[in-house]
Design an enzyme around this catalytic site. Structure first.
Site, PDB file in Angstrom:
ATOM      1  N   ILE A 212       0.860  -1.172   0.000  1.00 51.92           N
ATOM      2  CA  ILE A 212       0.000   0.000   0.000  1.00 51.92           C
ATOM      3  C   ILE A 212       0.900   1.227   0.000  1.00 51.92           C
ATOM      4  O   ILE A 212       1.715   1.411   0.907  1.00 51.92           O
ATOM      5  CB  ILE A 212      -0.938   0.025   1.229  1.00 51.92           C
ATOM      6  N   LYS A 213       0.759   2.064  -1.025  1.00 49.15           N
ATOM      7  CA  LYS A 213       1.619   3.248  -1.140  1.00 49.15           C
ATOM      8  C   LYS A 213       1.024   4.417  -0.356  1.00 49.15           C
ATOM      9  O   LYS A 213      -0.148   4.754  -0.504  1.00 49.15           O
ATOM     10  CB  LYS A 213       1.786   3.652  -2.608  1.00 49.15           C
ATOM     11  N   ILE A 214       1.878   5.012   0.463  1.00 47.02           N
ATOM     12  CA  ILE A 214       1.503   6.179   1.273  1.00 47.02           C
ATOM     13  C   ILE A 214       2.544   7.263   1.024  1.00 47.02           C
ATOM     14  O   ILE A 214       3.753   6.984   1.084  1.00 47.02           O
ATOM     15  CB  ILE A 214       1.462   5.822   2.771  1.00 47.02           C
TER      16      ILE A 214
END
Length: 442
Positions: A212-214
């Site tokens: 999950i890219k943050i």
């Protein structure tokens, strides 16, 4: 092209409607990848080397087709990407994703070990292709709103890509084979909303090898810690400065310590340190200064800063604090070199790949950079081959008045804004498609 058994259909998640905190709204895409030009680049293995034939401009899509096994069972030929991983410990990833995801198969065979995506990539893929039309039509006709439909399109691509990379994930015991998907760029200043979005995406994708890219914005640093503490693997994106990179590492370590898990081996992370965009901005500043010394430093800032970032990586992932986490199975948060395509055509086309090769790192390459490196890249450890020179360049830039803090903050603002614009542009495009479908159905 190689074949693969039919992909398992995307498992229906409990609900593909994103939480209400996802929604806010902001504003011309900046993606230039053509997902559907399959004849633009063909790499065919001949003897022990890879020869390259290009009939289209460099900006067209890269499709690597390795020589397949022959009737006598000859193996697929190796490329420099295999050497990059096996000899130097760097994982080559592909910075693009579109339908059909089976187009990734020859890339995997050529040595690609993971995939990254972002809102700009999906904006280009969905708005310029008919491959999404059938699913989108079904979603609209079932009453889905536009943003919910968007996420369903994205989740299916991510799930299918995860399936393709799952063998690599299994072979490396969770060390590689990841596919990255980013939370809504509208949440870059929303700490709580980012956490909720990350949890939701992790749940609906439901694949062990999803990242999950943050974004590494100041409001999202606490989000990274909390998401990691919940056992969710994260790709931290949009890192443009060493100071912010250190905050990202600390958030990862804090999250591992706060997790309460006895086995940390399945919680992993990469920190996406952007490269070429640094030179784009710093070069403009140097040209404004205009002295011979300033002009001589053009094209050197990005690689120098990256080399120093790697020194920080080595320092932070050593010592008593880290060793205590290793005893629980923790894995290092690998540094990932992002934005590796050359923006200035006067520079060598492997400028942001070749000097940044080192163990426990990832290089995610879009079509142009991947094509160039497969064609004429050389494999050897370079990331720490001349640290003193990198320190000298970094300091020389400071003495000329280059404020590294300003550079990092400015690029972060530009990066977040560009993703927001791509996201909003895509939603507008999907709304237009939905309107046309409704007109047809009347």
């Amino acid at each position: 092209m190689a074949t693969i058994s039919k992909l398992a259909s995307a498992s229906p998640a409990a609900s593909l409607s994103p939480p209400s905190s996802f929604v806010s709204r902001s504003s011309a895409p900046l993606c230039f990848v053509d997902c559907h030009t399959k004849n633009s680049f063909i790499a065919r293995a001949a003897s022990s080397k890879l020869s390259v034939r290009s009939s289209q401009p460099m900006i067209r899509s890269l499709v690597v087709r390795c020589a397949q096994s022959t009737g006598n069972g000859s193996p697929i030929k190796r490329t420099t990407l295999h050497d990059l991983y096996e000899r130097e410990g760097q994982s080559p990833w592909y910075d693009n994703l579109c339908r059909p995801v089976t187009d990734l198969i020859p890339l995997i065979e050529s040595g690609v070990r993971g995939v990254t995506s972002n809102p700009a990539i999906f904006q280009k893929a969905i708005s310029s292709s008919n491959a999404y039309n059938d699913q989108f039509r079904e979603l609209v006709q079932s009453g889905k709103d536009i943003e919910s439909a968007y996420w369903e399109l994205v989740v299916k691509d991510i799930q299918d890509a995860c399936k393709l990379f799952e063998p690599i994930y299994d072979q490396t015991d969770g060390g590689d084979g990841y596919v990255s998907v980013e939370v809504s760029p509208r949440l870059a200043d929303d700490t709580k909303g980012t956490v909720e979005a990350a949890k939701w995406l992790h749940k609906v994708v439901d694949r062990p090898n999803v990242y999950i890219k943050i974004p590494a914005t100041a409001p999202c640093i606490p989000s990274i810690k909390e998401v990691i503490s919940n056992g969710i693997s994260v790709n931290v994106t949009l890192i443009f400065s060493i100071a912010r990179y250190e905050a990202v590492i600390d958030a990862y370590l804090d999250g591992l310590e706060a997790s309460g898990l006895s086995d940390l081996s399945r919680v992993t992370s990469v920190a996406s340190f952007f490269v070429s965009r640094v030179d784009t901005l710093v070069d403009k500043m140097l040209e404004k200064i205009g002295t011979p010394e300033a002009l001589d430093l053009r094209g050197k800032a990005a690689v120098a800063q990256a080399a120093l970032a790697y020194q920080l990586y080595q320092k932070k992932f050593s010592g008593p604090r880290w060793e205590a986490l290793v005893k629980k199975g923790a894995k290092k948060q690998r540094v990932l070199w992002a934005s590796t395509s050359v923006k200035n055509p006067a520079y060598p086309d492997t400028l942001y790949v070749a000097p940044l090769i080192g163990p426990d790192t990832v290089s995610t390459m879009p079509d142009q950079a991947l094509q160039a490196f497969v064609d004429h890249g050389s494999v050897g450890r370079t990331i720490d081959s001349n640290v003193s020179e990198a320190e000298g360049i970094y300091s020389a830039l400071e003495k000329l008045g280059i404020d590294w803090s300003y550079v990092g903050n400015q690029l972060e603002v530009e990066g977040v804004d560009s993703f927001k614009k791509s996201f909003d542009s895509l939603l507008d495009t999907l709304q237009e498609k939905a309107n046309s479908l409704k007109l047809v159905s009347l």
